[in-house]
Design a protein around this motif. Structure first.
Motif, PDB file in Angstrom:
ATOM      1  N   HIS A 181      39.001  58.235  37.634  1.00  0.00           N
ATOM      2  CA  HIS A 181      39.774  57.855  38.817  1.00  0.00           C
ATOM      3  C   HIS A 181      39.909  56.339  38.798  1.00  0.00           C
ATOM      4  CE1 HIS A 181      39.799  61.748  41.020  1.00  0.00           C
ATOM      5  NE2 HIS A 181      38.728  61.971  40.270  1.00  0.00           N
ATOM      6  N   LEU A 182      41.147  55.870  38.664  1.00  0.00           N
ATOM      7  CA  LEU A 182      41.404  54.439  38.535  1.00  0.00           C
ATOM      8  C   LEU A 182      42.236  53.951  39.719  1.00  0.00           C
ATOM      9  CD1 LEU A 182      42.263  54.387  34.729  1.00  0.00           C
ATOM     10  CD2 LEU A 182      40.067  53.841  35.783  1.00  0.00           C
ATOM     11  N   ASP A 183      42.067  52.657  40.031  1.00  0.00           N
ATOM     12  CA  ASP A 183      42.773  52.081  41.167  1.00  0.00           C
ATOM     13  C   ASP A 183      43.887  51.135  40.767  1.00  0.00           C
ATOM     14  OD1 ASP A 183      41.083  53.405  42.961  1.00  0.00           O
ATOM     15  OD2 ASP A 183      39.569  51.827  42.771  1.00  0.00           O
ATOM     16  N   THR A 184      43.800  50.573  39.572  1.00  0.00           N
ATOM     17  CA  THR A 184      44.807  49.603  39.145  1.00  0.00           C
ATOM     18  C   THR A 184      45.406  50.024  37.817  1.00  0.00           C
ATOM     19  OG1 THR A 184      43.201  48.225  37.966  1.00  0.00           O
ATOM     20  CG2 THR A 184      43.546  47.746  40.296  1.00  0.00           C
ATOM     21  N   SER A 185      46.690  49.688  37.646  1.00  0.00           N
ATOM     22  CA  SER A 185      47.386  50.064  36.415  1.00  0.00           C
ATOM     23  C   SER A 185      46.831  49.334  35.204  1.00  0.00           C
ATOM     24  CB  SER A 185      48.881  49.782  36.565  1.00  0.00           C
ATOM     25  OG  SER A 185      49.101  48.405  36.854  1.00  0.00           O
ATOM     26  N   GLY A 186      46.175  48.208  35.427  1.00  0.00           N
ATOM     27  CA  GLY A 186      45.633  47.470  34.289  1.00  0.00           C
ATOM     28  C   GLY A 186      44.470  48.156  33.616  1.00  0.00           C
ATOM     29  N   ASP A 187      43.866  49.153  34.265  1.00  0.00           N
ATOM     30  CA  ASP A 187      42.716  49.849  33.686  1.00  0.00           C
ATOM     31  C   ASP A 187      43.112  51.076  32.883  1.00  0.00           C
ATOM     32  OD1 ASP A 187      40.989  48.040  34.897  1.00  0.00           O
ATOM     33  OD2 ASP A 187      40.893  49.234  36.745  1.00  0.00           O
ATOM     34  N   VAL A 188      44.368  51.485  32.947  1.00  0.00           N
ATOM     35  CA  VAL A 188      44.810  52.705  32.265  1.00  0.00           C
ATOM     36  C   VAL A 188      44.953  52.426  30.767  1.00  0.00           C
ATOM     37  CG1 VAL A 188      46.604  54.455  32.120  1.00  0.00           C
ATOM     38  CG2 VAL A 188      45.994  53.480  34.338  1.00  0.00           C
ATOM     39  N   ARG A 189      44.402  53.331  29.947  1.00  0.00           N
ATOM     40  CA  ARG A 189      44.504  53.221  28.494  1.00  0.00           C
ATOM     41  C   ARG A 189      45.262  54.439  27.972  1.00  0.00           C
ATOM     42  NH1 ARG A 189      43.814  48.983  29.772  1.00  0.00           N
ATOM     43  NH2 ARG A 189      42.136  47.513  29.322  1.00  0.00           N
ATOM     44  N   LEU A 190      46.470  54.166  27.484  1.00  0.00           N
ATOM     45  CA  LEU A 190      47.355  55.248  27.048  1.00  0.00           C
ATOM     46  C   LEU A 190      47.643  55.130  25.559  1.00  0.00           C
ATOM     47  CD1 LEU A 190      49.982  55.078  29.953  1.00  0.00           C
ATOM     48  CD2 LEU A 190      47.942  56.521  29.828  1.00  0.00           C
ATOM     49  N   ARG A 191      48.087  56.261  24.999  1.00  0.00           N
ATOM     50  CA  ARG A 191      48.509  56.294  23.598  1.00  0.00           C
ATOM     51  C   ARG A 191      49.874  56.980  23.525  1.00  0.00           C
ATOM     52  NH1 ARG A 191      46.063  55.367  18.838  1.00  0.00           N
ATOM     53  NH2 ARG A 191      44.085  55.003  19.943  1.00  0.00           N
TER      54      ARG A 191
END
Length: 699
Positions: A181-191
């Motif tokens: 569960h993340l609050d900011t888009s900067g923490d998302v790690r996508l591929r």
């Protein structure tokens, strides 16, 4: 990137329906000869008079007289302030006069109200949106593979909805785990997982499929994604200023020539599973609110599918890890045999089941080969198989003969079923749980003794093994089949047979030879023929895989397992055995025989311990069991075995003697000196064995 197939509705016609079509018949001078009722409402051209608007579009004499299309504009109700566009199609009815004057020509003019470009574009857009929504509902969640579903989604969006679509999935989702569960888009790690594009768009520098997205700083522009909301960018120029990435890295995110974009999160259960981004370059209209709403509907369907696929991936990986941890190593080398096994679930590697094989080293350099099959597939069948395999290993440690082992295993399966019935009642209460039942299972258990060169086998509803002699043809051994496990009350018969050194012994499950609509006998014949054609000089793991692939049906109906064993026999120089009369004076002779043979084998460093162990065991056998007493030494590269056999069926009991006791320390001393020791019963009594590791190579 992948170019998608043509999807959605095809190009629409600008013409109206047949009921809106008017017809007028004219001569070459534009005189109205006849007209339909609908024509009277569209044009003020009366019969017998010249229709000036239509006269201008009639083909001239000497030109092509095929059907031609035109568009005219007339005043609405005679007022020039409003113009009504009409689409006209001119069709010749009669040929021109012979002199080419065209005086005999007749023309049919079909007239329909023409849509404006804006109206046509809006209608086409509505059709595309409806087609996209229907296609998404029909086929977007038909797969349980995350990557396949992502590619299906990208193909669905291009080219009718967008010129370029990319699907980026959270890295944890790709391996089946739940993202944080993340609050900011900067923490998302996508591929980058999937992409599709129209040929016209420029995306050479865009991030390729399979690569991880560089970090994107948290920004006001991207923050709605964390709440499951779309980010609509009608003008891509906004991204250059507000995306918050290094300008040199901007081409990784933004394709060249794109004029608008929508980013839509794959959002399910409050979690960000990924992001879908679409771009327009060749499609003229920019993305709008209706497009964003449609994309949100499509992607929300996909998000549920991705989450289901993630859960399936997690369960599948867990089941595979469980089963692989339960199966022995595919290749195993012991003194009695070299082995190699192959297992494949019914799904061709994408499922799990209840088939297993095992190779269990036994005392005195013997080995047990096991193959079994639990009815069913999936995690429950795997868990049930684990219980059976553990039970077989435990019973094998007791050194029971094959028939007795299967009898105990049969009782355990009956107990499992009783537990399941009790567990189901318990599960009805809150917090109640039950173990997976073994509702049906088969097993084949074979013990090979490299000293005697003989096998003892028993089967519980399982196909017999195949023996391929070193210089002969493969044959199915006549093992007397017993009932499947769980029937109860029926003894299992033991079958014994000799095996030459260098022979191949094949144990398999019925899933290897069964095929849909085929006869199991045909599959067994395929197995026999495949073994007959095997090259004995190849490594055993290559032979097993080749045989498995040659026998396994293309569309298997069940899990399949194959265990191959290349049999080895011990040479006469590796075994020494004597028979002693029940006379305590012969204990000294037993010590001399042991020390002398160890000296011949150049194992003098083991002489003291082995002499003491043999002396204690022979003394106890003569004193408490009578005779004759058998004494045997067996050596291998790694271990020395000392065996003492007697006619008694009484199991020795290890105990600690009190200080006042005059005896009772012999077996305790043996257990302290030997690396391992144990007892097994035979048809004529029992055998006590000990093992000591050999520290150096045996010459």
């Amino acid at each position: 990137m992948r170019e998608p197939e043509q999807r959605g509705p095809g190009p629409s016609s600008a013409s109206a329906s047949v009921s809106d079509t008017a017809a007028v018949v004219l001569d070459a001078a534009g005189l109205v000869l006849a007209r339909s009722q609908r024509a009277a409402t569209l044009l003020e051209c009366l019969p017998g008079r010249t229709c000036a608007p239509l006269l201008r579009i009639l083909p001239r004499a000497g030109t092509d007289t095929g059907p031609t299309g035109h568009q005219i504009t007339i005043a609405d109700g005679g007022h020039e302030a409003r113009k009504v566009p009409l689409a006209c199609t001119v069709v010749p009815l009669t040929a021109h006069a012979p002199d080419g004057s065209g005086g005999g020509a007749r023309w049919l003019v079909l007239i329909t109200p023409a849509e404006t470009a804006v109206e046509a574009a809006e209608r086409d857009a509505r059709k595309r949106r409806a087609g996209l929504s229907q296609a998404a509902a029909a086929g977007i969640v038909t797969s349980l593979d995350v990557i396949e579903m992502a590619q299906t989604l990208a193909n669905l969006l291009v080219p009718d909805f967008a010129d370029l679509a990319t699907v980026d999935i959270a890295e944890k989702v790709l391996v089946g785990d739940e993202p944080q569960h993340l609050d900011t888009s900067g923490d998302v790690r996508l591929r980058r997982t999937a992409a599709a594009q129209s040929p016209e768009i420029s995306a050479e520098e865009l991030l390729a499929v399979g690569e991880a997205l560089p970090p994107v700083t948290d920004s006001t522009l991207m923050r709605p994604l964390m709440k499951g909301l779309p980010v609509l960018v009608p003008d891509v120029g906004v991204l250059h200023a507000e995306l918050g990435v290094d300008p040199d890295a901007l081409p990784l995110f933004v394709p060249g020539g794109a004029h608008s974009s929508i980013a839509m999160p794959l959002y399910a259960r409050g979690l960000i599973l990924g992001c879908v981004t679409v771009w327009r370059s060749q499609l003229p209209t920019a993305f709008g609110e209706e497009d964003a709403a449609l994309l949100q509907d499509v992607v929300s369907r996909a998000a549920l599918g991705v989450d289901n696929a993630r859960r399936y991936t997690k369960e599948h990986r867990s089941a595979l890890a469980l089963q692989r941890s339960l199966l022995p190593r595919s290749a195993l080398n012991v003194a009695a045999a070299d082995t190699a096994g192959v297992y494949q679930p019914a799904g061709g590697g994408v499922g799990v089941g209840g088939d297993w094989f095992d190779v269990i080293p036994l005392p005195s350099l013997r080995v047990a080969f096991v193959v079994g099959d639990v009815v069913g597939h999936g995690l429950e069948a795997t868990a049930a198989m684990a219980r059976l395999r553990t039970a077989v290993q435990t019973l094998a440690d007791l050194d029971l003969d094959p028939g007795e082992l299967l009898t105990h295993l049969d009782d355990l399966v009956l107990g499992f079923s009783d537990e399941q019935m009790t567990g189901e009642s318990r599960a009805e209460r809150p917090g109640g749980r039950s173990e997976p039942a073994v509702l049906g299972a088969t097993c084949l258990y074979v013990v090979y003794d490299p000293v005697t060169g003989r096998c003892a086998a028993a089967a519980a509803g399982h196909p017999p093994p195949v023996l391929l002699p070193a210089d002969g043809e493969p044959v199915f051994l006549g093992v007397t089949p017993g009932p499947p496990l769980g029937v109860g009350g029926v003894p299992f018969e033991v079958t014994e047979f000799g095996v030459e050194s260098g022979s191949l012994l094949a144990l398999f499950t019925d899933g290897l030879v069964e095929s849909r609509g085929g006869d199991i006998e045909e599959g067994m014949e395929r197995l026999r023929s495949s073994l007959a054609g095997a090259d004995p000089s190849r490594p055993l793991d290559e032979i097993s895989q080749s045989v498995f692939d040659g026998v396994r049906p293309q569309e298997p109906v069940d899990d399949g397992a194959l265990l191959l064993a290349r049999i080895h026999a011990l040479s006469c120089d590796q075994v020494a055995e004597w028979e002693l009369e029940p006379d305590l004076s012969l204990v000294a002779r037993a010590r001399e025989l042991v020390v002398g043979r160890l000296s011949d084998w150049q194992l003098d460093e083991l002489g003291f311990v082995t002499e003491l162990v043999a002396s204690e065991l022979v003394t106890n056998a003569i004193r408490y069991a009578g005779g004759p007493v058998g004494l045997r030494l067996i050596r291998d590269r790694r271990v020395l075995v000392c065996e003492v056999s007697d006619p008694s069926s009484t199991h020795p009991r290890l105990r600690r003697a009190r200080e006042t006791d005059e005896g009772g320390r012999g077996l305790f001393l043996v257990a302290q000196l030997a690396d391992r020791w144990g007892c097994r019963f035979t048809s004529t009594g029992k055998t006590i064995w000990t093992e000591q590791p050999i520290g150096g190579p045996v010459v």
